[in-house]
Design a protein around this motif. Structure first.
Motif, short mmCIF file in Angstrom:
data_model
loop_
_atom_site.label_atom_id
_atom_site.label_comp_id
_atom_site.label_asym_id
_atom_site.label_seq_id
_atom_site.Cartn_x
_atom_site.Cartn_y
_atom_site.Cartn_z
N THR A 198 49.44 41.28 44.75
CA THR A 198 48.48 41.46 43.65
C THR A 198 49.22 41.58 42.33
O THR A 198 50.21 42.31 42.23
N ARG A 199 48.71 40.88 41.31
CA ARG A 199 49.24 41.00 39.96
C ARG A 199 48.07 40.92 38.98
O ARG A 199 47.66 39.85 38.57
N VAL A 256 34.84 30.74 36.79
CA VAL A 256 35.34 31.45 37.98
C VAL A 256 36.85 31.30 38.02
O VAL A 256 37.37 30.18 37.96
N ALA A 257 37.53 32.43 38.11
CA ALA A 257 38.99 32.43 38.21
C ALA A 257 39.41 33.41 39.30
O ALA A 257 38.70 34.39 39.57
N THR A 258 40.52 33.15 39.95
CA THR A 258 41.04 34.03 40.99
C THR A 258 42.48 34.40 40.65
O THR A 258 43.16 33.73 39.87
N PHE A 259 42.95 35.47 41.26
CA PHE A 259 44.34 35.87 41.06
C PHE A 259 44.85 36.59 42.30
O PHE A 259 44.12 37.28 43.01
N ASP A 260 46.12 36.38 42.58
CA ASP A 260 46.90 37.19 43.52
C ASP A 260 48.22 37.45 42.81
O ASP A 260 48.25 38.18 41.83
N ILE A 272 44.20 38.94 34.00
CA ILE A 272 43.67 39.29 32.68
C ILE A 272 44.12 38.27 31.64
O ILE A 272 43.34 37.85 30.77
N GLN A 273 45.36 37.85 31.71
CA GLN A 273 45.86 36.87 30.75
C GLN A 273 45.13 35.54 30.89
O GLN A 273 44.83 34.88 29.88
N LEU A 274 44.82 35.12 32.14
CA LEU A 274 44.08 33.88 32.33
C LEU A 274 42.67 34.00 31.76
O LEU A 274 42.17 33.08 31.09
N GLY A 333 49.73 46.68 42.25
CA GLY A 333 49.48 45.48 41.45
C GLY A 333 49.29 45.76 39.98
O GLY A 333 49.04 44.84 39.20
N TRP A 334 49.40 47.04 39.58
CA TRP A 334 49.15 47.41 38.20
C TRP A 334 50.36 48.10 37.58
O TRP A 334 50.29 48.76 36.56
N GLU A 335 51.54 47.98 38.15
CA GLU A 335 52.71 48.69 37.65
C GLU A 335 53.06 48.30 36.23
O GLU A 335 53.47 49.13 35.42
N ASP A 336 52.89 47.04 35.89
CA ASP A 336 53.21 46.56 34.54
C ASP A 336 51.96 46.11 33.79
O ASP A 336 52.05 45.42 32.77
#
Length: 702
Positions: free
Chosen positions: A164-165, A130-134, A170-172, A197-200
Motif C-alpha cells: 500500500t502507498r 475511477v482510479a486504483t492504487f497499491d 492522492i497524487q494521481l 502505507g502512510w509512513e511518508d
C-alpha cells in the motif's frame, strides 16, 4: 456553519460571572456603636440589592468580546458539502485501494459497495473518474459522464498482491482533477488505511478547492498470523536446518499453530508454534535432506482472515558455504591459527569450512578449491609464491594478510609487497598499549557494529603492530589511536586483499578475547570474498535481470546457469506465471528486466526447451500482513488541511464503512480574533473616558 473544536464554547459560561456579580452584590454599611447615643431613638438601617447596571454599553462590549474569543477558539467554518449535495455540477474521483490487505475477510466487497454508493449519489451533470492504487496508482476511467462505464470498471477490479502507498494515489487524484475547471471537485478515498502505507504520506496535500471524503473499511479487529521468512542453514553431512519465522499481528496469543513444510510438492513435517500477542515465533525443521539440485519449497499455516500470507514460497537449495585455506608459518606452533580457525567454524550463515597448509608449500592446486585464503603471520619472500597468490586473487579470490612477529617485512619480495599494497614497515612496540579509535562504520566489515550495543572495539589493547604506509589505491578502514593503519584493503583484478597489521591471536593483543572477535573475523571473510547470502525468494512487484537469472541463478531462483546467449532466434524466452499462462520476454540489446507482480512460483524458460526453466519464488510484502490502521482523521487532516466531520456508510452484511468528509473550506477563526480585538479596544477607550468623568465602582461599569 460547523465547529472543529466545539468544546471551546464552554467558555461562553464566563458570561454568567459579571451578571451574577451585578445581581447579587449588596452594599452594606459598617455600624459603629457610640455609648453617648445609646438612649437615642434607634433608626433602622436598610440595604438594597444593587440591580441597576450603570454602563450597559461597556457590559455589552465585554460580553461580546468573550463570545467572539470562545467562537474563535472553537474554529468555525462554512461547510460546502451542503452545496455539493444540492446538485451543483461536480467532478468526483473514486480512489480505490486494491492492495493485498483488502483481501481480509470480505473487506474488498465492502470497499466496492462504498465505491458504488458514490456512483449512486451522483446527480445529473456530475462527472466521475475511477482510479486504483497499491504500490503504484493507475487511472482506470478518466473523468466521464458515463456512469455505466464506471460501474463496469469497478466490476472488473480485483485486489493485487502488492503493498500500500496512499501517497501515490492522492497524487494521481490531484493530477486527474487538475484538468477540471469551474466545477466542484471532490476525491473519495476508499481504503483500509494501513499504517504501513502512510509512513511518508504527510508530504502530499490536495490543492485548495478540492474536497476529500475518506471511507474506511478497516476491520475492527485485525487479528492475523503471517509467514514472514524461510532461512536454510547447513547442518553438516549434507543435511540442512530450515527456520520458518512467523509474525502474530493480533492482540491475542497464538498456541499450537501448525506450520507445515513442503519440498518438491511433498509434505516433509509439521511443527506447532506458540506466539505472544504482537510477537513472533519460529518453527525449526532439523536434519533435512534436500533433493539434488534446486526444488520448490513451501511453508503453510491454516487459513485465517487474510489468506494471502498463509503460504510462503522459496527455492530449496543447500547452502554452499565458504571454503577457507589458512596459510601458516612453518616456524610457529600448531596453535598459531587456533583462534582464527575456531572463530570461522562457528556459525552457519554461511557455514565456513577451514583447512591449514604451510605457506611455504603453497601451490596452485591448494588454492583452486578455496574461496578465502588467510596468510597468517607468514612472509611473501618467495616471488613465485606471491605470484601464485596474486593470480588466484585476480581471478576473484579473497585474501586476508595477518602480520605478526614472523612476517619479516624486510624479506618480502617485490611481488609480495605489490600484493600487500604497502611499502615495508617498521614494528611498533607500544608499551602503554594502543586502542582502535577510528573505524569506518560505513564499511561492510564494521557496518554490523554501527548500531548501539552492537559491539565495542575500544576494549581491545594492542601492544605491538606493524606501522605501514599504504600505497595508492588502498582504503584505510581502521586506525589505532596513534594514527597508524590497523586495517586497510585494495583490489587486485577481480579479487580483494585485506591487510591486518597485528596478530589475530593473544600474542600481540587481546582482541581474540573480546566479544566482537568472532563476528569481526566472519565479516572479514564475507567481505573479502564478496559473499552474499542467496535470496531464495523476492517480494511481489520485484524485478530481476534476465542475464542474472540465467547466468548465476539469481535471487530467489533455481537457475540452470551457463546460458549466455539471450537474444536471437536460438534463445527466445517466455515467462510462465503462477496460473500457467505464458508470455514472451522482450529481449533487447541492453539489460532485460522481468517483473513479477503476483505471489506464486514463476518460470523463465526457453520457448522450446522446458529443461532450461528457471524457477522464481514470489511472496507478498510482509507489510501487508500488519492490518493496524492509521487514524483516518490524521490522513484527511494532512491531505486536506483540516480535521474531518464524521458520517457513515453501510457495507455488505451490515459491515460499516466509516466515512470521513473533509471539504475544502474557509475558516473564520482569525476574523473572529480580529473582531474581538477591535471590541476590546473600543471598550477600553470608553471605559477610560467614563471613568475620568465619574468614578465607577464594581465590575462592568456597575
Amino acid at each position: 456553519m460547523s465547529l472543529l473544536t466545539p468544546w471551546f464554547l464552554a467558555g461562553l459560561g464566563l458570561l454568567s460571572i459579571p451578571i451574577i456579580i451585578h445581581l447579587t452584590h449588596r452594599q452594606r454599611s459598617r455600624v459603629t456603636v457610640f455609648p453617648s447615643l445609646m438612649f437615642l431613638r434607634k433608626l433602622p438601617f436598610k440595604t438594597m440589592n444593587r440591580r441597576r447596571i450603570r454602563h450597559p454599553l461597556l457590559f455589552a462590549l465585554r460580553c461580546i468580546a468573550v463570545i467572539l474569543l470562545a467562537l474563535a477558539f472553537s474554529r468555525p467554518f462554512f461547510d460546502t458539502v451542503a452545496e455539493m449535495e444540492a446538485g451543483s455540477a461536480r467532478d468526483v474521483v473514486i480512489l480505490l485501494d486494491v492492495s493485498a490487505s483488502l483481501g481480509y475477510e470480505g473487506r474488498w466487497d465492502a470497499a466496492l459497495d462504498s465505491a458504488r454508493a458514490v456512483l449512486d449519489g451522483l446527480g445529473e451533470g456530475d462527472r466521475v473518474a475511477v482510479a486504483t492504487f497499491d504500490e503504484r496508482a493507475r487511472e482506470r476511467v478518466p473523468l466521464t459522464l458515463d456512469l455505466v462505464a464506471a460501474r463496469d470498471a469497478l466490476a472488473d477490479l480485483a485486489t493485487t498482491d502488492l503493498g500500500t502507498r496512499l501517497e501515490g494515489g492522492i497524487q494521481l487524484a490531484e493530477r486527474i482533477l487538475s484538468e477540471s475547471e469551474d466545477r466542484t471537485r471532490e476525491v473519495v478515498l476508499v481504503s483500509d488505511f494501513q499504517r504501513t502505507g502512510w509512513e511518508d504520506g504527510g508530504r502530499v496535500r490536495l490543492p485548495d478547492g478540492v474536497a476529500l471524503r475518506a471511507a474506511s473499511v478497516a476491520p475492527e479487529e485485525g487479528a492475523n498470523v503471517a509467514l514472514a521468512e524461510a532461512a536454510v542453514r547447513a547442518a553438516g553431512d549434507g543435511r540442512v536446518r530450515l527456520l520458518a519465522r512467523l509474525a502474530n499481528m493480533g492482540d491475542a496469543a497464538v498456541e499450537g499453530l501448525p506450520v507445515s513444510l513442503e519440498i518438491a510438492g511433498r509434505t516433509v513435517a509439521t511443527i506447532p508454534v506458540d506466539m505472544p500477542p504482537r510477537g513472533a515465533g519460529t518453527a525449526v525443521f532439523d536434519d533435512l535432506a534436500l533433493p539434488e539440485g534446486r526444488s520448490r519449497g513451501r511453508l503453510t499455516i491454516p487459513e485465517d482472515g487474510l489468506a494471502i500470507d498463509n503460504a510462503f514460497r522459496f527455492v530449496a537449495v543447500p547452502e554452499a558455504g565458504l571454503r577457507t585455506l589458512i596459510l601458516e608459518n612453518n616456524r610457529r606452533a600448531s596453535d598459531g591459527s587456533l583462534f582464527l580457525e575456531r572463530a570461522l567454524e562457528i556459525g552457519d550463515a554461511p557455514r565456513i569450512e577451514t583447512s591449514r597448509t604451510p605457506a611455504t608449500g603453497l601451490d596452485a592446486g591448494a588454492l583452486s578449491s578455496a574461496d578465502f585464503a588467510i596468510l597468517n603471520d607468514a612472509d611473501l619472500a618467495d616471488a613465485g609464491r606471491a605470484g601464485r597468490l596474486r593470480e588466484w586473487v585476480s581471478d576473484g579470490g579473497g585474501l586476508l594478510i595477518v602480520l605478526g612477529r614472523d612476517a619479516s617485512m624486510n624479506r618480502w619480495s617485490d611481488a609480495g609487497l605489490e600484493l600487500l599494497g604497502a611499502a615495508p614497515g617498521s614494528l611498533v612496540d607500544a608499551a602503554d598499549g594502543r586502542r582502535l579509535s577510528s573505524l569506518d562504520y560505513d564499511h561492510p566489515v564494521f557496518e554490523l557494529f554501527s548500531g548501539p550495543r552492537s559491539g565495542d572495539f575500544s576494549g581491545a589493547r594492542f601492544d605491538r603492530f606493524w606501522s605501514l604506509d599504504p600505497g595508492e589505491g588502498t582504503v584505510v578502514v581502521a586506525r589505532f589511536d596513534s594514527g597508524e593503519p590497523a586495517l586497510f584493503e585494495h583490489s587486485v583484478g577481480e579479487g580483494r586483499v585485506l591487510v591486518w597489521t597485528s596478530t589475530l591471536d593473544r600474542y600481540w593483543n587481546d582482541l581474540a578475547l573480546q566479544p566482537v572477535f568472532l563476528p569481526f573475523v566472519h565479516r572479514l571473510a564475507l567481505h573479502a570474498t564478496g559473499y552474499r547470502e542467496p535470496e531464495r525468494w523476492i517480494e511481489a512487484g520485484g524485478v530481476l535481470e534476465l542475464a542474472a537469472l540465467v547466468g548465476t541463478g539469481g535471487a530467489g531462483v533455481a537457475g540452470v546457469g551457463g546460458v549466455t546467449e539471450l537474444a536471437g532466434d536460438e534463445a527466445e524466452w517466455v515467462l510462465v506465471d503462477p496460473d500457467g499462462d505464458r508470455q514472451p520476454v522482450d529481449v533487447g540489446e541492453g539489460p532485460t528486466w522481468i517483473e513479477f507482480p503476483r505471489a506464486g512460483f514463476y518460470q523463465v524458460a526457453l520457448r522450446d526447451d522446458a529443461g532450461r526453466a528457471i524457477t522464481v519464488a514470489v511472496n507478498p510484502p510482509i507489510t501487508e500482513s500488519d492490518l493496524t490502521p492509521v487514524a483516518t482523521e490524521r490522513v484527511v487532516e494532512a491531505v486536506a488541511g483540516v480535521a474531518p466531520t464524521a458520517a457513515g456508510a453501510a457495507g455488505e452484511n451490515g459491515a460499516a464503512a466509516d466515512e470521513e468528509t473533509v471539504p475544502r473550506r474557509a475558516e473564520l477563526w482569525w476574523v473572529l480574533l480580529v473582531l474581538a480585538g477591535v471590541v476590546l479596544a473600543v471598550e477600553s477607550v470608553l471605559a477610560n473616558r467614563w471613568t475620568r468623568q465619574r468614578p465607577v465602582s464594581g465590575l462592568a461599569g456597575a
